[in-house]
Design a protein around this motif. Structure first.
Motif, mmCIF file in Angstrom:
data_model
loop_
_atom_site.group_PDB
_atom_site.id
_atom_site.type_symbol
_atom_site.label_atom_id
_atom_site.label_comp_id
_atom_site.label_asym_id
_atom_site.label_seq_id
_atom_site.Cartn_x
_atom_site.Cartn_y
_atom_site.Cartn_z
ATOM 1 N N GLU A 194 0.380 0.930 8.236
ATOM 2 C CA GLU A 194 0.520 -0.117 8.848
ATOM 3 C C GLU A 194 0.837 -0.385 9.890
ATOM 4 O O GLU A 194 1.004 0.416 11.456
ATOM 5 N N LYS A 221 -8.021 -0.532 -2.057
ATOM 6 C CA LYS A 221 -8.124 -1.015 -3.314
ATOM 7 C C LYS A 221 -8.946 -0.269 -4.319
ATOM 8 O O LYS A 221 -10.135 -0.726 -4.218
ATOM 9 N N THR A 246 0.110 -4.550 6.814
ATOM 10 C CA THR A 246 -0.047 -3.095 6.247
ATOM 11 C C THR A 246 -1.480 -2.668 5.536
ATOM 12 O O THR A 246 -1.859 -4.571 4.598
ATOM 13 N N ARG A 305 -3.977 5.145 -0.796
ATOM 14 C CA ARG A 305 -4.312 4.521 1.481
ATOM 15 C C ARG A 305 -3.446 3.355 1.471
ATOM 16 O O ARG A 305 -2.932 2.715 0.814
ATOM 17 N N HIS A 306 -2.743 3.357 2.684
ATOM 18 C CA HIS A 306 -2.389 2.515 3.191
ATOM 19 C C HIS A 306 -1.916 2.608 4.873
ATOM 20 O O HIS A 306 -1.290 3.778 4.906
ATOM 21 N N ALA A 340 -7.166 4.135 7.604
ATOM 22 C CA ALA A 340 -6.302 3.963 6.180
ATOM 23 C C ALA A 340 -7.822 5.073 5.765
ATOM 24 O O ALA A 340 -6.863 5.532 4.493
ATOM 25 N N LEU A 353 3.157 1.634 -2.467
ATOM 26 C CA LEU A 353 3.141 1.226 -0.545
ATOM 27 C C LEU A 353 4.294 2.203 -0.009
ATOM 28 O O LEU A 353 4.971 2.184 0.629
ATOM 29 N N ALA A 385 -4.102 -1.777 2.678
ATOM 30 C CA ALA A 385 -4.037 -1.221 1.575
ATOM 31 C C ALA A 385 -5.743 -0.626 0.805
ATOM 32 O O ALA A 385 -5.664 -2.067 -0.046
#
Ligand code: SF4
Length: 263
Positions: A260, A128, A124, A257-258, A3, A191, A126
């Motif tokens: 999964e 931050k 997922t 950014r993410h 990510a 997302l 993410a």
């Protein structure tokens, strides 16, 4: 780690589109640097920003899945610990919000767990960044303030944020539910594939109108002026109490950014 190293194609496409259409020369130059930065991060497998974020993890747990061998949250935190240590990602979490001693491994994560039908486990991750999270805001509007009140609050939040959330930003908006539900909706909105419209025509219209208004503010890339203050506005909604109109605005920097995985 992925990510933080590999930005999604949707975001890179949005950078390229913004580069083509940005009118400010400084803005264009900054977007070019963002594109090069993302390419360096991808090829050298280094974080695309020094702030590698709070590890926000969304889990959709199929109700037919049974987890053996320990607590799911412990396993996810172990993954975060290994990812941030092995990937040399910056450890940004303090264990107590007032005493402020770094936990040393970026744990704990913030976990959002949803029980869904099926026999799969979707995770997922993410990360931050703090800069854009700090400029996010929530407000309990009066229902009579309606859509105009929502638009004003979103625009005021973006204008107040100015250059601080590292524009061009992605604006996640949650409308409805309770205080905390609107905030989670706003986070979930981030997302979505960058620029993908809401399936609800009236909300897709609102997203477009908000994006146009935000990009008229002139804040521009990195706040140095230009057309591209935001790359996208994503709005998610939920039923609301007759007395309430909660609105949450979660700003995401250009480091959207993410990653999964479905197990
Ligand atoms: S707001 Fe985003 S781009 Fe800016 S420093 Fe934080 S993580 Fe990096």
């Amino acid at each position: 780690m992925e990510a933080n190293f590999f930005l999604g194609k949707d975001l890179i496409d949005a950078f390229n589109d913004a580069y083509e259409k940005e009118l400010s020369l400084t803005g264009k130059e900054i977007i070019e640097q963002l594109i090069k930065n993302a390419e360096i991060a991808r090829t050298e497998e280094v974080p695309m920003c020094q702030d590698t974020g709070f590890a926000v993890v969304f889990v959709e747990l199929g109700q037919e899945v049974h987890i053996l061998g320990g607590a799911l949250e412990d396993a996810i935190n172990e993954g975060v610990r290994r990812g941030y240590t092995e990937g040399y990602l910056r450890k940004s979490i303090v264990g107590h919000p007032l005493e402020r001693i770094n936990t040393g491994d970026n744990t704990p994560c913030v976990l959002h767990l949803k029980l869904v039908p099926g026999d799969k486990l979707k995770i997922t991750v993410a990360p931050k960044g703090g800069g854009s999270e700090n400029m996010s805001a929530i407000k309990m509007l009066k229902p009579a303030e309606g859509v105009e009140g929502v638009k004003k609050f979103v625009l005021d939040t973006v204008k107040t944020a100015g250059p601080n959330p590292c524009p061009p930003i992605i604006v996640g908006v949650g409308i409805g539910g309770t205080f905390e539900k609107s905030a989670i909706l706003a986070k979930e909105a981030l997302l979505r594939s960058v620029g993908s419209p809401s399936p609800r025509p009236e909300i897709a219209c609102l997203e477009k109108e908000l994006l146009d208004e935000i990009n008229k503010t002139g804040i521009g890339p990195q706040g140095l002026g230009g057309r591209y203050t935001a790359l996208a506005v994503h709005v998610e909604i939920y039923p609301a109490h007759i007395a309430s109109l909660p609105v949450a605005v979660n700003l995401n920097c250009h480091a959207g950014r993410h990653k999964e995985i479905i197990l």
